[in-house]
Design a protein around this motif. Structure first.
Motif, PDB file in Angstrom:
ATOM      1  N   VAL A  45       0.847  -1.193   0.000  1.00 57.32           N
ATOM      2  CA  VAL A  45       0.000   0.000   0.000  1.00 57.32           C
ATOM      3  C   VAL A  45       0.884   1.245   0.000  1.00 57.32           C
ATOM      4  O   VAL A  45       1.781   1.390   0.843  1.00 57.32           O
ATOM      5  N   GLY A  46       0.636   2.154  -0.944  1.00 52.05           N
ATOM      6  CA  GLY A  46       1.457   3.346  -1.064  1.00 52.05           C
ATOM      7  C   GLY A  46       0.828   4.611  -0.521  1.00 52.05           C
ATOM      8  O   GLY A  46       1.457   5.664  -0.521  1.00 52.05           O
ATOM      9  N   GLY A  47      -0.423   4.545  -0.055  1.00 54.91           N
ATOM     10  CA  GLY A  47      -1.103   5.730   0.472  1.00 54.91           C
ATOM     11  C   GLY A  47      -2.447   5.922  -0.188  1.00 54.91           C
ATOM     12  O   GLY A  47      -2.932   5.062  -0.933  1.00 54.91           O
ATOM     13  N   GLY A  48      -3.074   7.066   0.083  1.00 49.05           N
ATOM     14  CA  GLY A  48      -4.372   7.370  -0.495  1.00 49.05           C
ATOM     15  C   GLY A  48      -5.157   8.336   0.368  1.00 49.05           C
ATOM     16  O   GLY A  48      -4.669   8.807   1.404  1.00 49.05           O
ATOM     17  N   GLU A  49      -6.386   8.623  -0.049  1.00 54.51           N
ATOM     18  CA  GLU A  49      -7.237   9.556   0.683  1.00 54.51           C
ATOM     19  C   GLU A  49      -8.605   8.929   0.955  1.00 54.51           C
ATOM     20  O   GLU A  49      -9.030   7.992   0.263  1.00 54.51           O
ATOM     21  N   ILE A  50      -9.287   9.461   1.979  1.00 55.44           N
ATOM     22  CA  ILE A  50     -10.593   8.976   2.409  1.00 55.44           C
ATOM     23  C   ILE A  50     -11.546  10.164   2.455  1.00 55.44           C
ATOM     24  O   ILE A  50     -11.205  11.218   2.994  1.00 55.44           O
ATOM     25  N   TRP A  51     -12.728  10.002   1.890  1.00 55.80           N
ATOM     26  CA  TRP A  51     -13.732  11.062   1.925  1.00 55.80           C
ATOM     27  C   TRP A  51     -15.122  10.450   2.026  1.00 55.80           C
ATOM     28  O   TRP A  51     -15.342   9.303   1.649  1.00 55.80           O
ATOM     29  N   GLY A  52     -16.073  11.219   2.555  1.00 56.70           N
ATOM     30  CA  GLY A  52     -17.440  10.754   2.674  1.00 56.70           C
ATOM     31  C   GLY A  52     -18.124  11.330   3.892  1.00 56.70           C
ATOM     32  O   GLY A  52     -17.521  12.039   4.700  1.00 56.70           O
ATOM     33  N   PRO A  53     -19.401  11.004   4.072  1.00 59.51           N
ATOM     34  CA  PRO A  53     -20.165  11.599   5.170  1.00 59.51           C
ATOM     35  C   PRO A  53     -19.766  11.121   6.556  1.00 59.51           C
ATOM     36  O   PRO A  53     -19.963  11.841   7.531  1.00 59.51           O
ATOM     37  N   ARG A  54     -19.178   9.909   6.673  1.00 57.87           N
ATOM     38  CA  ARG A  54     -18.916   9.361   8.006  1.00 57.87           C
ATOM     39  C   ARG A  54     -17.441   9.208   8.340  1.00 57.87           C
ATOM     40  O   ARG A  54     -17.098   8.899   9.472  1.00 57.87           O
TER      41      ARG A  54
ATOM     42  N   GLY B 288     -10.037  11.346   5.893  1.00 56.77           N
ATOM     43  CA  GLY B 288      -8.668  11.163   6.338  1.00 56.77           C
ATOM     44  C   GLY B 288      -7.782  10.691   5.209  1.00 56.77           C
ATOM     45  O   GLY B 288      -7.974  11.078   4.048  1.00 56.77           O
ATOM     46  N   ARG B 289      -6.849   9.806   5.550  1.00 55.92           N
ATOM     47  CA  ARG B 289      -5.913   9.320   4.547  1.00 55.92           C
ATOM     48  C   ARG B 289      -5.553   7.857   4.812  1.00 55.92           C
ATOM     49  O   ARG B 289      -5.729   7.354   5.937  1.00 55.92           O
TER      50      ARG B 289
ATOM     51  N   THR C 165      -6.357  -8.153   2.443  1.00 57.34           N
ATOM     52  CA  THR C 165      -5.556  -6.954   2.590  1.00 57.34           C
ATOM     53  C   THR C 165      -5.591  -6.442   4.021  1.00 57.34           C
ATOM     54  O   THR C 165      -6.649  -6.426   4.653  1.00 57.34           O
ATOM     55  N   TYR C 166      -4.427  -6.011   4.512  1.00 58.45           N
ATOM     56  CA  TYR C 166      -4.311  -5.410   5.839  1.00 58.45           C
ATOM     57  C   TYR C 166      -3.570  -4.084   5.700  1.00 58.45           C
ATOM     58  O   TYR C 166      -2.457  -4.049   5.149  1.00 58.45           O
ATOM     59  N   TYR C 167      -4.151  -3.002   6.202  1.00 60.24           N
ATOM     60  CA  TYR C 167      -3.438  -1.729   6.231  1.00 60.24           C
ATOM     61  C   TYR C 167      -4.129  -0.791   7.212  1.00 60.24           C
ATOM     62  O   TYR C 167      -5.023  -1.211   7.969  1.00 60.24           O
ATOM     63  N   MET C 168      -3.734   0.495   7.219  1.00 58.92           N
ATOM     64  CA  MET C 168      -4.202   1.427   8.232  1.00 58.92           C
ATOM     65  C   MET C 168      -4.766   2.692   7.599  1.00 58.92           C
ATOM     66  O   MET C 168      -4.259   3.186   6.586  1.00 58.92           O
ATOM     67  N   PHE C 169      -5.828   3.209   8.245  1.00 62.08           N
ATOM     68  CA  PHE C 169      -6.354   4.537   7.956  1.00 62.08           C
ATOM     69  C   PHE C 169      -5.897   5.494   9.055  1.00 62.08           C
ATOM     70  O   PHE C 169      -5.724   5.094  10.211  1.00 62.08           O
ATOM     71  N   GLU C 170      -5.768   6.744   8.695  1.00 62.74           N
ATOM     72  CA  GLU C 170      -5.616   7.803   9.687  1.00 62.74           C
ATOM     73  C   GLU C 170      -6.752   8.797   9.464  1.00 62.74           C
ATOM     74  O   GLU C 170      -6.810   9.454   8.411  1.00 62.74           O
ATOM     75  N   ALA C 171      -7.677   8.882  10.433  1.00 66.61           N
ATOM     76  CA  ALA C 171      -8.805   9.791  10.303  1.00 66.61           C
ATOM     77  C   ALA C 171      -8.326  11.237  10.399  1.00 66.61           C
ATOM     78  O   ALA C 171      -7.203  11.524  10.831  1.00 66.61           O
ATOM     79  N   SER C 172      -9.197  12.170  10.003  1.00 60.58           N
ATOM     80  CA  SER C 172      -8.827  13.585  10.003  1.00 60.58           C
ATOM     81  C   SER C 172      -8.523  14.111  11.396  1.00 60.58           C
ATOM     82  O   SER C 172      -7.836  15.127  11.538  1.00 60.58           O
ATOM     83  N   ASP C 173      -9.010  13.429  12.452  1.00 64.22           N
ATOM     84  CA  ASP C 173      -8.704  13.845  13.817  1.00 64.22           C
ATOM     85  C   ASP C 173      -7.463  13.151  14.368  1.00 64.22           C
ATOM     86  O   ASP C 173      -7.136  13.297  15.548  1.00 64.22           O
ATOM     87  N   GLY C 174      -6.755  12.384  13.543  1.00 62.37           N
ATOM     88  CA  GLY C 174      -5.537  11.711  13.960  1.00 62.37           C
ATOM     89  C   GLY C 174      -5.718  10.289  14.449  1.00 62.37           C
ATOM     90  O   GLY C 174      -4.728   9.600  14.710  1.00 62.37           O
ATOM     91  N   ALA C 175      -6.958   9.809  14.584  1.00 60.66           N
ATOM     92  CA  ALA C 175      -7.211   8.441  15.059  1.00 60.66           C
ATOM     93  C   ALA C 175      -6.735   7.425  14.027  1.00 60.66           C
ATOM     94  O   ALA C 175      -6.935   7.611  12.824  1.00 60.66           O
ATOM     95  N   LEU C 176      -6.115   6.344  14.506  1.00 62.69           N
ATOM     96  CA  LEU C 176      -5.658   5.264  13.632  1.00 62.69           C
ATOM     97  C   LEU C 176      -6.703   4.162  13.598  1.00 62.69           C
ATOM     98  O   LEU C 176      -7.206   3.728  14.645  1.00 62.69           O
ATOM     99  N   ILE C 177      -7.024   3.685  12.408  1.00 59.04           N
ATOM    100  CA  ILE C 177      -8.063   2.672  12.209  1.00 59.04           C
ATOM    101  C   ILE C 177      -7.469   1.556  11.368  1.00 59.04           C
ATOM    102  O   ILE C 177      -6.944   1.796  10.270  1.00 59.04           O
ATOM    103  N   PHE C 178      -7.542   0.342  11.879  1.00 62.19           N
ATOM    104  CA  PHE C 178      -7.022  -0.829  11.174  1.00 62.19           C
ATOM    105  C   PHE C 178      -8.120  -1.405  10.293  1.00 62.19           C
ATOM    106  O   PHE C 178      -9.285  -1.496  10.700  1.00 62.19           O
TER     107      PHE C 178
ATOM    108  N   HIS D  14     -15.094   7.204  16.357  1.00 61.86           N
ATOM    109  CA  HIS D  14     -15.076   6.201  15.288  1.00 61.86           C
ATOM    110  C   HIS D  14     -15.433   4.799  15.778  1.00 61.86           C
ATOM    111  O   HIS D  14     -15.325   3.834  15.018  1.00 61.86           O
ATOM    112  N   ASP D  15     -15.875   4.694  17.017  1.00 62.28           N
ATOM    113  CA  ASP D  15     -16.203   3.389  17.592  1.00 62.28           C
ATOM    114  C   ASP D  15     -17.362   2.710  16.868  1.00 62.28           C
ATOM    115  O   ASP D  15     -17.508   1.492  16.917  1.00 62.28           O
ATOM    116  N   TRP D  16     -18.194   3.492  16.183  1.00 57.51           N
ATOM    117  CA  TRP D  16     -19.308   2.921  15.428  1.00 57.51           C
ATOM    118  C   TRP D  16     -18.845   1.918  14.381  1.00 57.51           C
ATOM    119  O   TRP D  16     -19.583   0.990  14.015  1.00 57.51           O
TER     120      TRP D  16
END
Length: 205
Positions: A85-94, A97-98, A114-127, A176-178
């Motif tokens: 995984v080289g990176g990317g962006e995340i967008w949408g109503p819920r 981040g990146r 596939t296994y990788y990580m998101f970083e939400a716009s508030d800095g939270a890490l999501i697997f 992001h617990d939802w």
């Protein structure tokens, strides 16, 4: 016949006779092809789902563009691929981040895992653990018609690719617990120049 009866019969008449008695069906045992009185009528299957059960719905949650750094194929008897995984962006109503670069990879062999990580716009890490399949067919689905694989002899004919995923997310306690309590499905679209995939994630309602 229980074990004690079998052992007694074998001692007096021989093991062969005991085995034949053990294998013989009881007189009141119905034949294997006999219809069961408890089987539901044919109308039970033709009536469709229970109308009292709410229908499943989908709601767009977010999308993610995932870029890939490289692709490596291991040409073994059962070929397996590796894509980092080289990176990317995340967008949408819920979720916004990146996609964290070098945070994981896709290991595929027919299906992808596939296994990788998101970083939400508030800095939270999501697997994310993304599982799914990518299959090619002659044409998109039409009502009442089966999906047919492409002809092996004609490489020039355009094909339709079905790319679906069932992701599972692990998010920290907080806003992001939802995501830990939600079932997701994703529609995916592979893109070239540069090599990336757009994943559209839906909540199952």
């Amino acid at each position: 016949m229980d074990r004690r009866t079998f052992v007694g019969a074998a001692a007096t008449t021989g093991a062969a006779a005991a085995l034949s008695a053990f294998a013989a069906p009881a007189a009141n045992t119905p034949p294997a092809n006999a219809k069961s009185d408890s089987a539901p009528p044919a109308a039970f299957y033709a009536s469709g789902p229970d109308p009292d059960i709410p229908k499943v719905g989908l709601r767009w949650a977010f999308s993610a563009t995932v870029f890939f750094a490289d692709r490596i194929m291991i040409q073994s008897p059962n070929p397996r691929g590796y894509t980092s995984v080289g990176g990317g962006e995340i967008w949408g109503p819920r979720l916004q981040g990146r996609v964290l670069p070098a945070s994981g990879a896709d290991y595929y062999k027919g299906s992808f895992n596939t296994y990788y990580m998101f970083e939400a716009s508030d800095g939270a890490l999501i697997f994310i653990h993304n599982r799914g399949t990518m299959r090619r067919f002659q044409a998109p689905p039409e009502p009442g018609k089966p999906l047919l694989p492409p002809a092996k002899t004609d490489n020039g004919t355009p094909v339709w690719t079905r790319f679906r995923a069932t992701p599972v997310f692990t998010a920290p306690v907080g806003p992001h617990d939802w995501m830990n309590r939600t079932v997701f499905v994703a529609n995916s679209q592979r893109q070239d120049h540069p090599d990336h995939t757009v994943f559209t994630y839906y909540e199952v309602l």
